[in-house]
Design an enzyme around this catalytic site. Structure first.
Site, PDB file in Angstrom:
ATOM      1  N   HIS A  95      19.997  32.500  49.673  1.00  0.00           N
ATOM      2  CA  HIS A  95      19.175  31.762  50.623  1.00  0.00           C
ATOM      3  C   HIS A  95      19.961  31.521  51.910  1.00  0.00           C
ATOM      4  O   HIS A  95      21.171  31.684  51.942  1.00  0.00           O
ATOM      5  CB  HIS A  95      18.733  30.418  50.032  1.00  0.00           C
ATOM      6  N   ALA A 132      37.181  38.532  41.568  1.00  0.00           N
ATOM      7  CA  ALA A 132      37.313  37.098  41.830  1.00  0.00           C
ATOM      8  C   ALA A 132      37.129  36.773  43.306  1.00  0.00           C
ATOM      9  O   ALA A 132      37.642  37.455  44.186  1.00  0.00           O
ATOM     10  CB  ALA A 132      38.681  36.609  41.360  1.00  0.00           C
ATOM     11  N   ALA A 184      38.174  41.827  44.739  1.00  0.00           N
ATOM     12  CA  ALA A 184      38.336  40.385  44.891  1.00  0.00           C
ATOM     13  C   ALA A 184      38.253  40.010  46.368  1.00  0.00           C
ATOM     14  O   ALA A 184      38.806  40.695  47.233  1.00  0.00           O
ATOM     15  CB  ALA A 184      39.675  39.947  44.308  1.00  0.00           C
ATOM     16  N   ARG A 202      33.451  47.435  52.480  1.00  0.00           N
ATOM     17  CA  ARG A 202      33.267  48.837  52.844  1.00  0.00           C
ATOM     18  C   ARG A 202      33.869  49.689  51.735  1.00  0.00           C
ATOM     19  O   ARG A 202      34.734  49.231  50.993  1.00  0.00           O
ATOM     20  CB  ARG A 202      33.894  49.151  54.193  1.00  0.00           C
TER      21      ARG A 202
END
Length: 184
Positions: free
Chosen positions: A71, A104, A122, A142
């Site tokens: 959102h 992570a 991560a 990317r």
């Protein structure tokens, strides 16, 4: 039961679930997500305010501190600035394919599809679709490598080390310590 109480109860149950596999099983049983495939592993406790807009394929692993943002609340700021006009918060789906690892601290924004056989590094920021078969890193994310090449690296590494993930914990720890500090 109020929505806030339900959310807190869900968080408590997720914390008590223990492993990422048990957490994923519990989440699937509750039907929290739009779709959740088989053999998933979820470390995070927080899946945003609209988890029903999240979809996961099979064999998805999500590491700690991953954020799913489905959102955009800038409309609330605009509404305060322009009270005589209508502003509605944007929401969107996040779709994660099969055989995906999300590292992570990654952040996945709304209106994004992550393809099959993908590794998200991560700390990456995923703000657009990630095609299948790649490794993605950075802000914004990317492509930095090939999923198939990484599988080969994993196979090679697995042949080099003297332990397996199925070894008993004490044996594994002993071998890992010996291996990691072998140069001293």
């Amino acid at each position: 039961m109020t929505p806030m109480f339900k959310r807190k109860l869900l968080l408590l149950r997720l914390m008590l679930a223990g492993s990422g596999y048990r957490r994923a099983e519990y989440l699937k049983k509750t039907g929290l997500f739009h779709r959740q495939g088989e053999h998933c592993f979820f470390v995070p406790y927080n899946y945003g305010t609209e988890p029903y807009l999240l979809s996961f394929g099979d064999n998805v692993f999500v590491a700690s501190d991953v954020r799913f943002v489905n959102h955009d609340v800038t409309a609330k700021m605009f509404q305060y600035m322009e009270p005589d006009r209508k502003h509605t918060s944007r929401v969107g789906t996040i779709e994660v394919g099969s055989n995906v690892f999300i590292g992570a601290g990654a952040t996945i924004l709304y209106d994004v599809r992550i393809g099959d056989r993908v590794i998200v590094a991560a700390g990456a920021l995923v703000n657009r679709d990630l095609p299948s078969g790649g490794i993605y890193a950075g802000v914004p994310a990317r492509r930095v490598g090939s999923f198939d090449d990484y599988i080969e690296k994993s196979r090679s590494y697995s042949q080099e080390v003297p332990w397996t993930d199925t070894d008993p914990l004490e044996k594994r720890r002993k071998e890992q310590l010996r291996w990691c500090y072998r140069k001293e």
